[in-house]
Motif scaffolding. Structure first.
Motif, PDB file in Angstrom:
ATOM      1  N   THR A  19       2.197 -10.374   0.012  1.00 27.02           N
ATOM      2  CA  THR A  19       3.418  -9.575  -0.142  1.00 27.02           C
ATOM      3  C   THR A  19       3.440  -8.894  -1.506  1.00 27.02           C
ATOM      4  N   SER A  20       2.310  -8.394  -1.974  1.00 27.02           N
ATOM      5  CA  SER A  20       2.245  -7.881  -3.346  1.00 27.02           C
ATOM      6  C   SER A  20       2.907  -6.525  -3.526  1.00 27.02           C
ATOM      7  N   CYS A  21       3.063  -5.760  -2.437  1.00 25.84           N
ATOM      8  CA  CYS A  21       3.655  -4.425  -2.570  1.00 25.84           C
ATOM      9  C   CYS A  21       4.612  -4.174  -1.404  1.00 25.84           C
ATOM     10  N   VAL A  80       9.987   1.492  -3.555  1.00 25.50           N
ATOM     11  CA  VAL A  80      11.105   1.051  -4.395  1.00 25.50           C
ATOM     12  C   VAL A  80      11.057  -0.479  -4.448  1.00 25.50           C
ATOM     13  N   PRO A  81      10.766  -1.065  -5.608  1.00 25.77           N
ATOM     14  CA  PRO A  81      10.518  -2.513  -5.681  1.00 25.77           C
ATOM     15  C   PRO A  81      11.624  -3.385  -5.096  1.00 25.77           C
ATOM     16  N   GLU A  82      12.882  -3.102  -5.419  1.00 32.38           N
ATOM     17  CA  GLU A  82      13.973  -3.944  -4.923  1.00 32.38           C
ATOM     18  C   GLU A  82      14.097  -3.844  -3.400  1.00 32.38           C
ATOM     19  N   VAL A  83      13.930  -2.655  -2.877  1.00 27.61           N
ATOM     20  CA  VAL A  83      13.968  -2.471  -1.418  1.00 27.61           C
ATOM     21  C   VAL A  83      12.823  -3.236  -0.758  1.00 27.61           C
ATOM     22  N   ALA A  84      11.640  -3.167  -1.370  1.00 29.48           N
ATOM     23  CA  ALA A  84      10.485  -3.881  -0.821  1.00 29.48           C
ATOM     24  C   ALA A  84      10.728  -5.383  -0.793  1.00 29.48           C
ATOM     25  N   SER A  85      11.270  -5.934  -1.883  1.00 28.11           N
ATOM     26  CA  SER A  85      11.510  -7.376  -1.959  1.00 28.11           C
ATOM     27  C   SER A  85      12.472  -7.834  -0.871  1.00 28.11           C
ATOM     28  N   ILE A 135       6.645  -7.957  -8.899  1.00 24.08           N
ATOM     29  CA  ILE A 135       6.966  -9.368  -9.103  1.00 24.08           C
ATOM     30  C   ILE A 135       7.951  -9.894  -8.070  1.00 24.08           C
ATOM     31  N   GLY A 136       8.970  -9.128  -7.728  1.00 19.14           N
ATOM     32  CA  GLY A 136       9.929  -9.583  -6.731  1.00 19.14           C
ATOM     33  C   GLY A 136       9.300  -9.762  -5.368  1.00 19.14           C
ATOM     34  N   ALA A 137       8.435  -8.845  -5.006  1.00 18.15           N
ATOM     35  CA  ALA A 137       7.743  -8.935  -3.717  1.00 18.15           C
ATOM     36  C   ALA A 137       6.809 -10.137  -3.688  1.00 18.15           C
TER      37      ALA A 137
END
Length: 322
Positions: free
Chosen positions: A7-9, A42-47, A84-86
């Motif tokens: 789940t890195s990206c 978008v990192p937060e959306v991905a997480s 990092i969140g993902a």
């Protein structure tokens, strides 16, 4: 049997492989359509999307392999580099599964996972070899000596990664996301010799794509809307040719300098049709294993020192190796 999670990206992935490297299942749920409206991840959306998908994806992988968690002997998970969140979503899921079953856990480096995609059946590649790793976040030349040791980095990008250059070029050309796929598709309709875009020459075996991106920006600015529409395939073909030239020339130089017995290519950009055609003698990651997936993580877990239960509960993820 090894369970891998990735789940890195923006791909939520789970896979099961046998201990001898046979892929039993490989499930990838892509978020490309979700992020397309933004032109990038978008990192937060991905997480948040990983949180929704990780359990169904693991269950799907088990179902496709006709297996249960009782058959799993080792859990492998990407711990970095990445968003990092993902990463924390996948790591938390892997810890929970491993802890509940009292299983060992292998913390896998995402980049080493890409290399390990070459170790899977039906045509596994044994080291040593020179590996070009080209993806959305990384462009590196790696000297791979054996399965278990960390590859030596011979060269890397000084600015944009090759996949990032594709995505930014696609945005300049008004194409969709992911950019590499769109440029590859449109380039087949254009003339790769129409524009003479620069290929950066930097010391050693490093890469640079920022000047190429700027050259495309200027070329696009010089065209009105009608002419841009007409020349878009030529721009895409010429831009792709320049990226591929940079990758191939530097890879062959490094192979000659190190007397590498074989060249291999992995990562999302390894799916590019022109790159695959330009290195016909190279060992290429199978198309389903070029982009982020969990089979490659499970493959790398075979050669990673596993952390016995419950020593991994304090394990953390990392965004970058720098």
């Amino acid at each position: 049997m090894i369970l891998g999670l990735e789940t890195s990206c923006d791909e939520t992935a789970a896979a099961l492989i046998s201990t001898d490297g046979r892929v039993l299942s490989n499930v990838v749920s892509s978020q490309a359509d979700l992020h397309a409206r933004y032109g990038g991840v978008v990192p937060e959306v991905a997480s948040r999307r990983h949180l929704e998908l990780v359990t169904p994806v693991v269950l799907d992988a088990l179902a496709q392999a006709e297996a249960t968690l009782a058959k799993v002997e080792l859990v492998g998970v990407t711990t970095g580099p990445g968003l990092i969140g993902a990463l924390l979503v996948g790591l938390s899921a892997a810890k929970a599964i491993a802890w509940a079953r009292r299983l060992p856990l292998a913390a896998v480096d995402h980049l080493e996972g890409h290399v390990a995609s070459l170790y899977l059946e039906p045509e596994p590649l044994d080291p040593p070899f020179l590996c070009l790793l080209a993806s959305g976040g990384h462009t590196m030349l790696l000297d791979v000596e054996d399965h278990g040791s960390k590859p030596a980095v011979l060269g890397t990008t000084l600015d944009d990664a090759a996949g990032e250059a594709f995505d930014k070029g696609a945005r300049l050309l008004g194409l969709g996301y992911p950019g590499g796929r769109e440029i590859d598709r449109l380039a087949r309709e254009g003339d790769p010799e129409a524009y003479d875009f620069p290929v950066a020459r930097v010391p050693g075996f490093d890469f640079s794509f920022s000047g190429l991106k700027t050259a495309l920006l200027y070329a696009v600015r010089d065209l009105d809307a009608v002419e841009l529409e007409r020349r878009r395939p030529d721009l895409a073909a010429s831009y792709q040719r320049a990226i591929v030239r940079a990758l191939v020339e530097r890879t062959r130089e490094a192979a000659a300098a190190t007397s590498a017995p074989r060249i291999a290519v992995v990562g999302g950009v390894a799916a590019n049709s022109e790159l695959r055609g330009a290195l016909p003698d190279a060992a290429l990651a199978p198309l389903p294993l070029c982009t982020d997936n969990a089979a490659m993580i499970a493959s790398a877990a075979r050669f990673t020192r596993a952390i016995p239960y419950p020593g991994y509960l304090g394990l953390d993820a990392y965004a970058s190796t720098a």
